[in-house]
Design an enzyme around this catalytic site. Structure first.
Site, PDB file in Angstrom:
ATOM      1  N   ASP A 190      -9.030   0.503  11.588  1.00 21.91           N
ATOM      2  CA  ASP A 190      -8.468   1.759  11.080  1.00 21.91           C
ATOM      3  C   ASP A 190      -6.986   1.827  11.444  1.00 21.91           C
ATOM      4  OD1 ASP A 190      -9.282   4.559   9.980  1.00 21.91           O
ATOM      5  OD2 ASP A 190      -8.008   4.990  11.708  1.00 21.91           O
ATOM      6  N   ASN A 198       1.260   9.626   5.974  1.00 17.50           N
ATOM      7  CA  ASN A 198       1.457  10.106   4.599  1.00 17.50           C
ATOM      8  C   ASN A 198       2.161  11.454   4.572  1.00 17.50           C
ATOM      9  OD1 ASN A 198       0.485   8.059   2.944  1.00 17.50           O
ATOM     10  ND2 ASN A 198      -1.640   8.742   3.100  1.00 17.50           N
ATOM     11  N   HIS A 203       3.161   9.620  -0.012  1.00 15.43           N
ATOM     12  CA  HIS A 203       2.100   8.685  -0.409  1.00 15.43           C
ATOM     13  C   HIS A 203       2.645   7.357  -0.941  1.00 15.43           C
ATOM     14  CE1 HIS A 203      -1.390  11.259   0.222  1.00 15.43           C
ATOM     15  NE2 HIS A 203      -0.620  12.266  -0.153  1.00 15.43           N
ATOM     16  N   ASP A 207       1.258   3.987   0.491  1.00 16.73           N
ATOM     17  CA  ASP A 207       0.700   2.872  -0.282  1.00 16.73           C
ATOM     18  C   ASP A 207       1.379   1.558   0.084  1.00 16.73           C
ATOM     19  OD1 ASP A 207      -1.012   4.597  -1.558  1.00 16.73           O
ATOM     20  OD2 ASP A 207       0.106   4.674  -3.442  1.00 16.73           O
ATOM     21  N   GLU A 234      -7.745   4.277   4.696  1.00 16.08           N
ATOM     22  CA  GLU A 234      -6.927   3.439   5.577  1.00 16.08           C
ATOM     23  C   GLU A 234      -7.778   2.536   6.452  1.00 16.08           C
ATOM     24  OE1 GLU A 234      -7.567   7.374   7.788  1.00 16.08           O
ATOM     25  OE2 GLU A 234      -7.338   6.660   5.729  1.00 16.08           O
TER      26      GLU A 234
END
Length: 333
Positions: A190, A198, A203, A207, A234
């Site tokens: 994780d 974010n 975002h 990404d 994630e």
């Protein structure tokens, strides 16, 4: 007379030299190349070497007739198709049925009529062209299906296996390792505090960070059979067939060093100034009771332990997750 187009390589099987000569001259006048075979028992061997575009096959021959030869040729092709036209002075309905049943495609009566031969060859040419188009379409369809299967099993953002692809790969890895009596290690990883990442950077940046993490994990897989995937959001997973617990722990330490060296800024992390990992490891030698769901549950419990103990570390389900040894070995620096 028809324009037959391209030149074909034709195998003529006939025990009568006169008949072979007549057939060969007729074919050569039409621009085709001819290979002759006088012994039916040798026809299959000649066929393997020559690989003709067309076979003209006499029916009445000693020892083995043309129907026997046709069956031998069809057995050799194993899914391919070379047109076979029988040559015979007998052409009743029964003869034609027997020829088609043996693997032939058409019948020509002796003595050969050049005009009829040309017409038959023209028909064969059309069938060959149609078959080529069908093969091309089949190949295109196969490639399209492979692309669809790849898309269905891979994550669009990272290019790694997606959850469905991971589930399938895990089932397959369990089967292989069970059969081989080999260990299987699975990691769930994780990205620490990714929602905050974010929220802080947006975002688009998020990404980009996930793609970077995916590349780091892909590059870190040490063996050809190892697989990396995006488990969801994630979270990522590594499948490590043939890797014992010690190897998985060594890899975990390496991953912590790799992500630290990447120094991806994370302005909203409580762990440190850079992006970090938390991970759970489980290792087993699968038996009949082992399931993919059980393996993932163990890895997930270990991941939860890593998060609850401050993140930026890996924990192994099989070791006591609160031991000093675990902290010393797997805590990030």
């Amino acid at each position: 007379m028809f324009d037959f187009g391209p030149s074909y390589r034709v195998l003529v099987v006939d025990d009568q030299a006169t008949h072979r000569t007549i057939t060969r001259k007729s074919l050569e006048q039409l621009g085709h190349r001819v290979v002759e075979c006088a012994v039916p028992e040798q026809a299959a061997a000649v066929f393997k070497v020559v690989r003709p575009d067309l076979v003209l096959l006499d029916v009445e021959m000693p020892e083995h007739d043309g129907y026997w030869v046709a069956r031998q040729l069809r057995a050799i092709e194993a899914g391919g198709w070379t047109p076979i036209i029988f040559l015979s002075s007998h052409h009743t309905d029964e003869d034609i049925w027997q020829g088609i049943h043996a693997g032939g495609d058409d019948y020509l009566a002796k003595p050969l009529s050049p005009q009829l031969l040309t017409a038959k060859l023209h028909a064969v040419h059309r069938l060959l062209q149609l078959r080529l188009k069908l093969l091309e379409r089949s190949e295109q369809l196969r490639e399209a299906n492979e692309r669809l299967a790849h898309v269905a099993r891979h994550d669009a953002l990272t290019g790694l296996l997606n959850r469905g692809g991971l589930d399938q790969a895990l089932h397959e890895a369990l089967q292989r390792c069970r059969h081989a009596g080999a260990p299987l290690s699975v990691m769930l990883i994780d990205v620490d505090h990714f929602k905050a990442y974010n929220d802080a950077l947006g975002h688009v940046a998020g990404d980009a960070a996930l793609r970077r993490v995916a590349q780091l994990l892909r590059d870190a897989c040490p063996k050809p059979g190892d697989l990396a995937g995006r488990y969801g959001g994630e979270e990522f997973a590594l499948l490590l067939p043939g890797t014992p617990r010690s190897g998985a722990m060594t890899l975990a330490r390496g991953l912590l060093r790799i992500v630290a060296s990447a120094a991806i800024p994370h302005p909203a992390s409580s762990v440190g100034p850079h992006l970090s990992f938390s991970g759970g490891i489980t290792t087993l030698v699968p038996d009949e009771a082992s399931t993919a769901e059980g393996v993932l549950l163990c890895a997930d419990e270990a991941l939860y332990a890593a998060k609850s103990r401050g993140r930026n570390c890996f924990y192994s389900f099989e070791m006591q997750m609160d031991t000093a040894e675990q902290r010393d070995l797997l805590r990030g620096v």
